[in-house]
Design a protein around this motif. Structure first.
Motif, PDB file in Angstrom:
ATOM      1  N   GLY A  95      23.970  60.698 -19.465  1.00  0.00           N
ATOM      2  CA  GLY A  95      22.681  60.637 -18.784  1.00  0.00           C
ATOM      3  C   GLY A  95      22.719  61.525 -17.551  1.00  0.00           C
ATOM      4  O   GLY A  95      23.711  61.527 -16.828  1.00  0.00           O
ATOM      5  N   ARG A  96      21.678  62.313 -17.364  1.00  0.00           N
ATOM      6  CA  ARG A  96      21.538  63.098 -16.135  1.00  0.00           C
ATOM      7  C   ARG A  96      20.090  63.031 -15.720  1.00  0.00           C
ATOM      8  O   ARG A  96      19.212  63.088 -16.585  1.00  0.00           O
ATOM      9  CB  ARG A  96      21.961  64.550 -16.338  1.00  0.00           C
ATOM     10  CG  ARG A  96      23.446  64.655 -16.622  1.00  0.00           C
ATOM     11  CD  ARG A  96      23.969  66.050 -16.611  1.00  0.00           C
ATOM     12  NE  ARG A  96      25.361  66.019 -17.077  1.00  0.00           N
ATOM     13  CZ  ARG A  96      26.129  67.073 -17.262  1.00  0.00           C
ATOM     14  NH1 ARG A  96      25.652  68.272 -17.023  1.00  0.00           N
ATOM     15  NH2 ARG A  96      27.362  66.942 -17.681  1.00  0.00           N
ATOM     16  N   ASN A  97      19.860  62.895 -14.429  1.00  0.00           N
ATOM     17  CA  ASN A  97      18.474  62.803 -13.978  1.00  0.00           C
ATOM     18  C   ASN A  97      18.234  63.729 -12.794  1.00  0.00           C
ATOM     19  O   ASN A  97      19.171  64.263 -12.213  1.00  0.00           O
ATOM     20  CB  ASN A  97      18.121  61.352 -13.635  1.00  0.00           C
ATOM     21  CG  ASN A  97      19.138  60.735 -12.692  1.00  0.00           C
ATOM     22  OD1 ASN A  97      19.662  61.412 -11.813  1.00  0.00           O
ATOM     23  ND2 ASN A  97      19.450  59.471 -12.893  1.00  0.00           N
ATOM     24  N   GLY A  98      16.982  63.922 -12.479  1.00  0.00           N
ATOM     25  CA  GLY A  98      16.639  64.763 -11.336  1.00  0.00           C
ATOM     26  C   GLY A  98      15.212  65.259 -11.449  1.00  0.00           C
ATOM     27  O   GLY A  98      14.584  65.123 -12.508  1.00  0.00           O
ATOM     28  N   ASP A  99      14.730  65.822 -10.366  1.00  0.00           N
ATOM     29  CA  ASP A  99      13.366  66.351 -10.324  1.00  0.00           C
ATOM     30  C   ASP A  99      13.141  67.339 -11.479  1.00  0.00           C
ATOM     31  O   ASP A  99      13.952  68.255 -11.688  1.00  0.00           O
ATOM     32  CB  ASP A  99      13.143  67.062  -8.979  1.00  0.00           C
ATOM     33  CG  ASP A  99      11.757  67.675  -8.916  1.00  0.00           C
ATOM     34  OD1 ASP A  99      10.797  66.922  -8.727  1.00  0.00           O
ATOM     35  OD2 ASP A  99      11.647  68.915  -9.090  1.00  0.00           O
ATOM     36  N   GLU A 192      28.361  52.170 -17.373  1.00  0.00           N
ATOM     37  CA  GLU A 192      28.666  53.342 -16.529  1.00  0.00           C
ATOM     38  C   GLU A 192      27.570  54.404 -16.604  1.00  0.00           C
ATOM     39  O   GLU A 192      27.431  55.231 -15.712  1.00  0.00           O
ATOM     40  CB  GLU A 192      30.008  53.966 -16.947  1.00  0.00           C
ATOM     41  CG  GLU A 192      31.234  53.168 -16.538  1.00  0.00           C
ATOM     42  CD  GLU A 192      31.577  52.040 -17.506  1.00  0.00           C
ATOM     43  OE1 GLU A 192      30.682  51.568 -18.253  1.00  0.00           O
ATOM     44  OE2 GLU A 192      32.737  51.617 -17.510  1.00  0.00           O
ATOM     45  N   LEU A 193      26.794  54.385 -17.697  1.00  0.00           N
ATOM     46  CA  LEU A 193      25.729  55.392 -17.837  1.00  0.00           C
ATOM     47  C   LEU A 193      24.725  55.317 -16.680  1.00  0.00           C
ATOM     48  O   LEU A 193      24.092  56.319 -16.335  1.00  0.00           O
ATOM     49  CB  LEU A 193      24.989  55.194 -19.164  1.00  0.00           C
ATOM     50  CG  LEU A 193      24.098  56.364 -19.582  1.00  0.00           C
ATOM     51  CD1 LEU A 193      24.889  57.329 -20.463  1.00  0.00           C
ATOM     52  CD2 LEU A 193      22.863  55.899 -20.340  1.00  0.00           C
ATOM     53  N   LEU A 194      24.592  54.149 -16.107  1.00  0.00           N
ATOM     54  CA  LEU A 194      23.633  53.978 -15.009  1.00  0.00           C
ATOM     55  C   LEU A 194      24.232  54.377 -13.658  1.00  0.00           C
ATOM     56  O   LEU A 194      23.537  54.335 -12.640  1.00  0.00           O
ATOM     57  CB  LEU A 194      23.131  52.529 -14.946  1.00  0.00           C
ATOM     58  CG  LEU A 194      22.400  52.000 -16.188  1.00  0.00           C
ATOM     59  CD1 LEU A 194      21.862  50.591 -15.933  1.00  0.00           C
ATOM     60  CD2 LEU A 194      21.248  52.917 -16.585  1.00  0.00           C
ATOM     61  N   ALA A 206      20.594  45.721  -6.552  1.00  0.00           N
ATOM     62  CA  ALA A 206      19.182  45.967  -6.222  1.00  0.00           C
ATOM     63  C   ALA A 206      18.531  46.794  -7.324  1.00  0.00           C
ATOM     64  O   ALA A 206      17.387  46.539  -7.728  1.00  0.00           O
ATOM     65  CB  ALA A 206      19.081  46.688  -4.884  1.00  0.00           C
ATOM     66  N   MET A 207      19.252  47.786  -7.830  1.00  0.00           N
ATOM     67  CA  MET A 207      18.727  48.613  -8.927  1.00  0.00           C
ATOM     68  C   MET A 207      18.488  47.752 -10.176  1.00  0.00           C
ATOM     69  O   MET A 207      17.426  47.844 -10.816  1.00  0.00           O
ATOM     70  CB  MET A 207      19.710  49.739  -9.265  1.00  0.00           C
ATOM     71  CG  MET A 207      19.284  50.573 -10.464  1.00  0.00           C
ATOM     72  SD  MET A 207      20.533  51.774 -10.974  1.00  0.00           S
ATOM     73  CE  MET A 207      21.717  50.705 -11.800  1.00  0.00           C
TER      74      MET A 207
END
Ligand code: NAD
Length: 262
Positions: A95-99, A192-194, A206-207
């Motif tokens: 998993g990869r995230n970003g704008d 771990e993906l998160l 919290a997440m």
């Protein structure tokens, strides 16, 4: 649930992404149900730890799902050790995230390579191996992200939508030959993906609390929730299910949490 007990006795399984999260628990649950398990991952040390956690017959193999030669090596070892393969679970993923506008081509290519090409190569290699025996099951890991967009996970969404479409097509290829191909679409699973998401929240709990608020059943999924459903789909109890993507999402994609009366 049918996944309990020794319902998989004699089945020979290959599980990718076996060093962590959903893949690891899927291996231990298959072993507990009596299956022989190849725990395959690019992280061999992690896969070996999974083998240690397996109750029965299991072995670790280093597999890079993006490489056809690595698939050949992995399935050759599975056949050498166990005689054949009956079930493949394509669980490896990143998993990869970003704008969206700033998201790099390198990150897009990495997600496509592991999540989509890796699943495609696994389906192809397993189909070539299992089709001649006239039976076999392939289970792919899609996601709620296949049908529910996330602004900062566009590339991940694209790969998981691709996995759902691929699953249907490969199911059509295998149907007349006794092969079933299914997918699971989990909601958030605490693995771990998160890890690359939780840095954006004050804390991991919290997440997870915020994620749980989006899920009508009020909690994120555990790896065992997903592993149990994988075993169910792999079992003879699912003999008429192929091409389908089963949502394991606590109701998340079925409707909105009931908050409209407050
Ligand atoms: N965790 C979630 O919230 C969630 C939700 C929906 C779907 N999924 C999907 O479930 C699957 C398992 O995810 P997880 O949460 O257990 O993740 P995870 O990060 O805990 O485990 C992923 C595993 O894949 C392995 N891997 C990565 N690249 C590889 C490669 N090239 N070759 C072989 N192995 C490789 C990693 O080493 C790791 O062991 C993934 O396909 C993921 O997209 C996860």
């Amino acid at each position: 649930m049918q996944a309990q007990g020794k319902t998989m006795t004699g089945k020979r399984c290959v599980v990718t992404g076996a060093a962590s999260g959903i893949g690891r628990v899927t291996c231990t649950e298959f072993a507990r149900a009596g299956a022989k398990v190849v725990c395959a991952d690019i992280n061999l040390e992690g896969a070996q730890k999974t083998v240690e956690a397996c109750a029965g017959d299991a072995l670790a193999v280093r597999l890079d799902v993006t490489r056809p030669d690595s698939w050949k090596n992995c399935l050759d070892i599975a056949v050498e050790e166990f005689g054949q393969v009956d079930i493949l679970v394509n669980c490896a993923g990143i998993g990869r995230n970003g704008d969206f506008e700033a998201f790099s081509l390198a990150d897009w290519n990495a997600l496509i390579a592991v999540n989509l090409t890796g699943t495609y190569l696994g389906c192809q290699a397993a189909m070539r191996l299992m089709r001649p025996q006239g039976s076999g099951v392939i289970i792919n890991l899609s996601s709620i992200a296949a049908t529910t967009g996330g602004a900062d996970i566009a590339a991940y969404c694209a790969t998981k939508g691709g996995v759902a479409a691929l699953t249907k097509a490969v199911a059509m290829h295998g149907a007349a030959h006794g092969m079933r191909v299914c997918a699971l679409a989990p909601t958030y699973v605490d693995t771990e993906l998160l890890d690359n998401a939780d840095i954006h929240f004050p804390s991991r709990p919290a997440m997870l609390d915020l994620m749980a608020e989006l899920i009508p059943m009020g909690r994120v999924a555990t790896p065992k929730d997903i592993a149990d459903t994988i075993l169910l789909l792999a079992s003879d109890g699912a003999a008429m299910i192929t091409g389908s993507t089963l949502y394991v999402d606590g109701g998340q994609t079925s409707g909105m949490p009931s908050r409209h009366s407050e």
